[in-house]
Scaffold this active site. Structure first.
Site, mmCIF file in Angstrom:
data_model
loop_
_atom_site.group_PDB
_atom_site.id
_atom_site.type_symbol
_atom_site.label_atom_id
_atom_site.label_comp_id
_atom_site.label_asym_id
_atom_site.label_seq_id
_atom_site.Cartn_x
_atom_site.Cartn_y
_atom_site.Cartn_z
ATOM 1 N N GLY A 52 0.807 -1.215 0.000
ATOM 2 C CA GLY A 52 0.000 0.000 0.000
ATOM 3 C C GLY A 52 0.840 1.265 0.000
ATOM 4 N N GLU B 48 0.003 -12.891 -1.049
ATOM 5 C CA GLU B 48 0.875 -12.152 -0.136
ATOM 6 C C GLU B 48 1.239 -12.935 1.137
ATOM 7 O OE1 GLU B 48 -0.738 -8.328 0.763
ATOM 8 O OE2 GLU B 48 0.876 -7.856 2.164
ATOM 9 N N THR C 265 1.277 -0.905 6.234
ATOM 10 C CA THR C 265 0.372 0.253 6.266
ATOM 11 C C THR C 265 -0.694 -0.026 7.328
ATOM 12 O OG1 THR C 265 0.794 0.487 3.904
ATOM 13 C CG2 THR C 265 -1.039 1.750 4.814
ATOM 14 N N GLY D 275 1.472 1.290 10.284
ATOM 15 C CA GLY D 275 2.394 2.319 9.798
ATOM 16 C C GLY D 275 1.675 3.481 9.127
#
Ligand code: ADP
Length: 266
Positions: A9, A70, A99, A121
């Site tokens: 992201g 992922e 993110t 984050g």
């Protein structure tokens, strides 16, 4: 060349081998076209792509590329990086503070997503910017290191004034929970940023420790770019994880777990 790319992201993480040596690079997601141009210019190479933006990246490539889910790439990458540190265990949790934050349990090579939190984050950067106007990640983390949370966070001991609290008085009762109305104008950027990092660190570690009850292990492997050059976040996460009875591990190059897993799958 063998290339693994994790297009997330916020950041694109790249791991590649050149003459037997592994290299790591990261780029902001806005540079996705430059990363695609770099791959397109490599010539003879094998490429595997993962992450939420992998579809966009693949659409920009001139050559076919493998795509990997992922969580599978991250799991494989964590295994490789743990092995390199000599710490491979049968069961552990992985908390990926990207993110956002997602938490997985790995037991006997099987992985299960246990949950996560939207605090991560992205919150670190977004809230920091809203409170202080600072935009750059490196500036946020370096100012935060110089700040104290003392005047902003409400601790259990502040509530149990003059009385023995039933839990550690050092625990945070409420992030940003002190009476701030009178002092809001004199708070420094450093104090505000340190408190944002405290909020993110305590949230991700608390959720991780609670998730650990659903996993055989109490080892929590923390990865994700939110820990890059961010000793304060590591410190908050370490102390909160230990205080709640789990064992924190930070992987060397942990932010490249997804890219490393994608590369290792080839
Ligand atoms: P994603 O895969 O979702 O992009 P990452 O694991 O790369 O997630 O983590 C993104 C987070 O890393 C950001 O939200 C930010 O807190 C932090 N970060 C570290 N370095 C940088 C940077 N140079 N620019 C922006 N964010 C950064």
């Amino acid at each position: 060349m063998i290339v693994g790319i994790d297009a997330g992201g916020t950041l694109i993480k790249v791991a590649y081998t050149n003459k037997g040596e592994i290299h790591f690079e990261k780029h902001p997601i806005a540079e996705i076209e430059q990363v695609a141009d770099w791959v397109n210019g490599l010539g003879d190479s094998e490429v595997c792509v993962t992450g939420g933006r992998s579809g966009v990246l693949v659409s920009l490539l001139n050559q076919p590329a493998q795509e990997m889910v992922e969580f599978e790439a991250t799991h494989l990458g964590v295994q490789v990086l743990l092995k390199e540190m000599g710490r491979l265990e049968d069961a552990y949790l992985v908390t990926n503070v990207g993110t956002g934050t997602s938490i997985h349990c790995i037991q006997d090579n099987v992985h299960e997503r246990l949950g996560g939190t939207g605090v991560g984050g992205g919150t670190l950067i977004g809230l920091s910017h809203l409170l202080t106007g600072v935009t750059r990640y490196d500036e946020i983390v370096s100012l935060a290191r110089q700040g104290s949370r003392e005047r902003i966070d409400l601790k259990v001991k502040h509530i149990y004034e003059g009385k023995e609290p039933p839990i550690s008085g050092e625990l945070t009762a409420s992030n940003f929970g002190q009476n701030l109305f009178a002092i809001s104008k004199d708070l420094t950027k450093e104090e505000l940023l340190a408190t944002v990092i405290g909020l993110v660190g305590e949230t991700v570690s608390t959720v991780s420790v609670q998730a650990a009850r659903q996993c055989r292990s109490s080892t929590i492997v923390y990865i994700g770019s939110s820990f890059i050059d961010n000793p304060l976040l590591k410190e908050v996460v370490t102390s909160y994880t230990i205080l709640r009875g789990s064992v924190p591990v930070f992987l060397d190059n942990g932010e490249f777990s997804g890219a490393m897993g994608a590369m290792s799958s080839l």
